[in-house]
Write a protein that holds these residues in place. Structure first.
Motif, short mmCIF file in Angstrom:
data_model
loop_
_atom_site.label_atom_id
_atom_site.label_comp_id
_atom_site.label_asym_id
_atom_site.label_seq_id
_atom_site.Cartn_x
_atom_site.Cartn_y
_atom_site.Cartn_z
N LEU A 197 0.88 -1.02 0.11
CA LEU A 197 -0.54 -0.17 0.18
C LEU A 197 0.78 1.58 0.41
CD1 LEU A 197 -2.83 0.70 0.26
CD2 LEU A 197 -2.97 1.04 2.34
N MET A 198 1.53 1.78 0.72
CA MET A 198 2.70 2.20 0.33
C MET A 198 3.22 2.34 -0.62
SD MET A 198 6.53 3.25 3.00
CE MET A 198 7.13 2.79 1.69
N TYR A 199 4.14 1.61 -1.04
CA TYR A 199 4.88 1.59 -2.76
C TYR A 199 3.43 2.12 -3.46
CZ TYR A 199 8.59 -0.83 -0.69
OH TYR A 199 9.60 -0.71 0.19
N VAL A 200 2.12 1.97 -3.74
CA VAL A 200 1.95 2.27 -4.18
C VAL A 200 1.23 3.72 -4.24
CG1 VAL A 200 -1.26 1.70 -5.17
CG2 VAL A 200 0.28 -0.01 -5.26
N SER A 201 0.32 4.21 -3.08
CA SER A 201 0.69 5.40 -3.45
C SER A 201 2.06 6.31 -3.47
CB SER A 201 0.57 5.96 -1.32
OG SER A 201 1.80 5.39 -0.47
N VAL A 202 3.37 5.72 -2.78
CA VAL A 202 4.13 6.40 -3.90
C VAL A 202 3.87 6.46 -5.66
CG1 VAL A 202 6.79 6.33 -3.67
CG2 VAL A 202 5.85 6.40 -1.53
N GLY A 203 3.78 5.47 -5.69
CA GLY A 203 3.44 5.24 -7.08
C GLY A 203 2.17 6.54 -8.12
N PHE A 204 1.00 6.32 -7.00
CA PHE A 204 0.34 7.86 -7.25
C PHE A 204 0.70 9.38 -6.93
CE2 PHE A 204 -3.27 3.93 -6.60
CZ PHE A 204 -3.85 4.58 -8.31
N LEU A 205 1.55 9.13 -6.52
CA LEU A 205 2.57 10.39 -6.18
C LEU A 205 2.87 10.98 -8.07
CD1 LEU A 205 2.53 12.95 -4.07
CD2 LEU A 205 4.24 12.00 -3.31
N ILE A 206 3.91 9.82 -7.75
CA ILE A 206 4.69 10.06 -9.15
C ILE A 206 3.77 10.58 -10.54
CG2 ILE A 206 6.07 8.97 -10.87
CD1 ILE A 206 7.42 7.27 -8.65
#
Length: 271
Positions: A258-267
Motif C-alpha cells: 500500500l505504501m509503494y502504491v501511494s508513492v506510485g500515485f504521487l509520481i
C-alpha cells in the motif's frame, strides 16, 4: 686330703638339696606370665608419604609414557592468519577513527552497492541470502528517500518545497510504521534492519520517478510506475515474508504494498 678327693653326701642331705631345687624351679615358673596367643594378621593400610593431603582422588588409570627429551626444543608452529570477520557481518567493527576520510567513503559506497544488489536483485540460489540483513546500513535508504523527494519536487511546476516535504515525510513515516507493524506481528527483525530494507526497495521507484520526469506522457508514466511498483514489491517480499509467521504474511506485506502504491500515485499525479 687332696682336692681331687670328694666326700659322699648323706642320703638325707641329697634329698634336701633336691627339694630346694624343686621349690626354686616352681617359684620361677609362677613369676613368669604365660605368653599371649599370637593375634591374627591385619590388613595393611597404605599411608601417603606426601607432606600435605591432596584434595583430589587419585586415578587408577595407567600413567602415560614419558616423552623423549630432545636436545634442542623445536620452535612452535606459526599461528594461521585470522579471517576478516568484520567484513562478513560478524565480530567487532574495524577501527575507523584513524583511517582517511576517502577510505571511509569508499567502504560505505561499496556496502551500499553490495546491499543494493542483494535487496533489489534477489537470488534464491545465493550462497548467503541473509547477508543483507546482517550488514545493513542507513546511508543507502536515506539517499534513496532524499533522491525520490528531490525528483518529485523537480517534476512539480509549483510548490516544489512542499512536494519535497510531503514526499520525505510520507516515506520516512511510512517506513517507521511498516517496521512497527512487522514487530507487532511478532517478526524476528531489528528495527533499523527493516528501515534499511524498505529504503533499499525504493530504488526501482526512484528510477521510475526519474524516467517520468524526463518523459511527460501519462501512458508512459502509468506503464513505468506499474513496472517499478511490481519490482519494489517483489524485492521486499522475500525479506518481509521470512520475518513473520507464515499465517501473518499477508498482514505484513499488504501495508508495504500500500505504501509503494501511494508513492506510485504521487509520481503519476505530479505535473
Amino acid at each position: 686330703m687332696s682336692h681331687s678327693d670328694t666326700i659322699p653326701l648323706h642320703p638325707s642331705s641329697q634329698s634336701d638339696i633336691d627339694e630346694i631345687e624343686n621349690l626354686i624351679n616352681a617359684s620361677v615358673h609362677q613369676s613368669v606370665p604365660s605368653a599371649r596367643p599370637p593375634s591374627p594378621p591385619r590388613a595393611s593400610i597404605p599411608v601417603s608419604v606426601s607432606a600435605a593431603p591432596s584434595p583430589f582422588i587419585s586415578s587408577n588409570l595407567p600413567q602415560p609414557p614419558p616423552l623423549p627429551k630432545s636436545s634442542t626444543s623445536a620452535p612452535p608452529p606459526p599461528l594461521p592468519p585470522r579471517p576478516d570477520v568484520s567484513s562478513s557481518g560478524f565480530g567487532p567493527a574495524p577501527n575507523t577513527l584513524t583511517e582517511p576520510v576517502w577510505d571511509t567513503v569508499k567502504r560505505d559506497l561499496s556496502r551500499i552497492v553490495s546491499n543494493l544488489k542483494l535487496v533489489v536483485f534477489p537470488n534464491p540460489f545465493r550462497e548467503d541470502p541473509g547477508k543483507a540483513l546482517r550488514d545493513w546500513d542507513l546511508w543507502g535508504p536515506f539517499f534513496f528517500i532524499v533522491f525520490l523527494g528531490l525528483t518529485l519536487s523537480w517534476s512539480a511546476s509549483v510548490k516544489k518545497s512542499e512536494v519535497f516535504a510531503v514526499a520525505f515525510a510520507l516515506l520516512a513515516a511510512g517506513a517507521v510504521i511498516l517496521t512497527l507493524n512487522v514487530l507487532l506481528l511478532g517478526g524476528h527483525i531489528i528495527f533499523f534492519q527493516s528501515l534499511s530494507l524498505l529504503g533499499y526497495c525504493l530504488f526501482p521507484l526512484d528510477v521510475g520517478a526519474l524516467i517520468c520526469m524526463l518523459k511527460d506522457n501519462v501512458i508512459v508514466k502509468v506503464v513505468v510506475v506499474c513496472v517499478t511498483l511490481a519490482w519494489s514489491s517483489w524485492a521486499a517480499y522475500p525479506f518481509m515474508s521470512s520475518a513473520v509467521n507464515p499465517r501473518r504474511k499477508a498482514l505484513a506485506l499488504y501495508p508495504v504494498f500500500l505504501m509503494y502504491v501511494s508513492v506510485g500515485f504521487l509520481i503519476i499525479a505530479i505535473d
